[in-house]
Design an enzyme around this catalytic site. Sequence first.
Site, mmCIF file in Angstrom:
data_model
loop_
_atom_site.group_PDB
_atom_site.id
_atom_site.type_symbol
_atom_site.label_atom_id
_atom_site.label_comp_id
_atom_site.label_asym_id
_atom_site.label_seq_id
_atom_site.Cartn_x
_atom_site.Cartn_y
_atom_site.Cartn_z
ATOM 1 N N ASP A 33 0.857 -1.194 0.000
ATOM 2 C CA ASP A 33 0.000 0.000 0.000
ATOM 3 C C ASP A 33 0.892 1.243 0.000
ATOM 4 O OD1 ASP A 33 -1.747 -2.095 0.571
ATOM 5 O OD2 ASP A 33 -3.010 -0.894 1.903
ATOM 6 N N LYS A 87 -7.126 3.049 -3.199
ATOM 7 C CA LYS A 87 -7.553 3.007 -1.802
ATOM 8 C C LYS A 87 -7.846 4.418 -1.334
ATOM 9 C CE LYS A 87 -5.383 1.796 2.662
ATOM 10 N NZ LYS A 87 -4.217 1.150 3.291
ATOM 11 N N LYS A 119 -10.269 -0.207 -2.386
ATOM 12 C CA LYS A 119 -10.181 -0.442 -0.948
ATOM 13 C C LYS A 119 -10.658 0.794 -0.201
ATOM 14 C CE LYS A 119 -6.972 -1.477 2.833
ATOM 15 N NZ LYS A 119 -5.622 -1.930 3.214
#
Lengths: 307, 281
Positions: free
Chosen positions: A144, A207, A243
């Site tokens: 991430d 995300k 996400k």
Amino acid sequence: MPTSNITFGKTGSAIKVIPVDEVSLEARAASLATRSIKTNSKRAALHLSIRCMDLTTLEGADTPEKVASLCQKAKRPDPSNHDVPSVAAVCIYPEMVHYAVKATEGSNVKVASVAGAFPSGLSTIEARIADIADAVKRGADEIDIVLNRSAFLAGDEQRAFEEIVASKDACGEAHLKVILEVGELGSYDKIRQASMLAMTAGADFIKTSTGKISQASSLPRVLCMAEAVRDFAYQTNISVGIKAAGGIRTAKQAWHYLVVIGETLGTEWLNPEMFRIGASGLLNDVLLQLNRLDSGSYSGPDYVTVD
Amino acid sequence: MSGKIPIAKTYKLFINGAFPRSESGRTFSVDNPEGELIANVSQASRKDFREAVRAARSAQSPWASRTAYNRGQILYRVAEMLESRKIEFVELLKNIGLNSKAAKSEVEEAIHRWVWYAGWSDKYSQVLGSVNPVSGPYFNFTVPEPTGVVGIIAPAEPSMMGLVSRLAPAIVSGNTVVVVSQGQSSLTSITIGEVLATSDVPEGVVNILTGDQSELLPWMIGHMDVNAVDISGISPETDHTLLEEASLNVKRVVSRKVEEESLELISDFLEMKTIWHPVGR
């Protein structure tokens, strides 16, 4: 229809991004949140939200033991009930990857590591690439990283783009999630632009947030990103995952996200390969709701682990 | 100017310091003895009860960790606020059928009882706690601690004394409560909620629901996050096998009469903690 002019891409060609209708977006998100989900559908939604969960701990005070117990919980969220599935992944700092890999060995639980000067992303690109490569080397399945909001908001979209391309290279086999930190982008237009930019640069997932600022994930913001993912899939035939992270604490919130994703992108997105929820406290609330469905009476925080 | 529109009060629930309507949208009507409508009152559902328990749970630990002195001050403040709204309470009681004299004396007694319990705040622990002689080099002492979240079915008659008599001994020691009030007593209960909301009582410490006890009682008894239930106001027709559910999480089940006023009523909602502390020679 007017388009916003932002320029990025492998050849430096302009990619046109349609502006977002803020009022309709928020109204649609609000209407999707009114949907009522009962009994069997509720149980399915709760199980799905566990299967799509990235159980997260990103604290300065994280210790190997804390990560190990998080991993145990990720594998068997409710030790007293075999029907409860394991979560998708644990999400941790690079320093903790080693312990998480060991603790999740032999299970389906993946190890996701934040990397690249999380949460600001403001160190040299060389340092960030080295950080990513290191986390991959330690055994992280997913990385991430954060979008370089500084470059993006200053109008240097090309630089933000190229940094993601370079990060993707450094990931190798590992999946790349790009955190847009939507709370810092200022408008839905910017969220849509950043989504398009990250997807064009090769992100496997986009995300919402780091969870480090108070303005985190919200339904309209995720809807905005989901619409960008849908349009990107129409244009390129590439399916990018989403996400949602930050501020998702209750089971009810979690299934609102499932509804938004299902209604915008279809059921192909309702699985851990295409949709994730990043959270730390959410799992306990989902377990309490499942408990309530099974026992018929309301449960309480005394009956789940203290994290 | 004549011909003004009468403005009737909407009686809503009292949850977490706010006055929401029931999530179910239901109401019931309260009439005076002549059969005339006094007010429409929100009818709480199990989901309102769930929210109220959640509020009570999150308020419990901060309320218990305040100093006894501070809790006493706050409860005394409640008495001051009750006193300043005395006329309103008397009118309310007259509306539901009491004569002037009876209404006035009930309000005065209720305020008096509230102050009586407020005074116990920094005293019950000395009286109920103890230092115990043990055969060994230990300093051994017992201290009372609040039970936690208490569900109260308040006696409907007399409406003000009924609630005050059950509420004050529960919260004085640091418990938080969810009250279920019914019928005519709903009006007094919600008005007491308004007093609590303006008396520095932290939000969530007292939550008041109005509705049907037979509907809410099973949820209260079965709730795993409720630590004690007070069934003083339970209707005589209630199926008592229902109460067995309380054993699931070893809830205390308490029932008292409105006339009772004693330290024992505070200890109904206390747990005794005994500590063994080694002493050097």
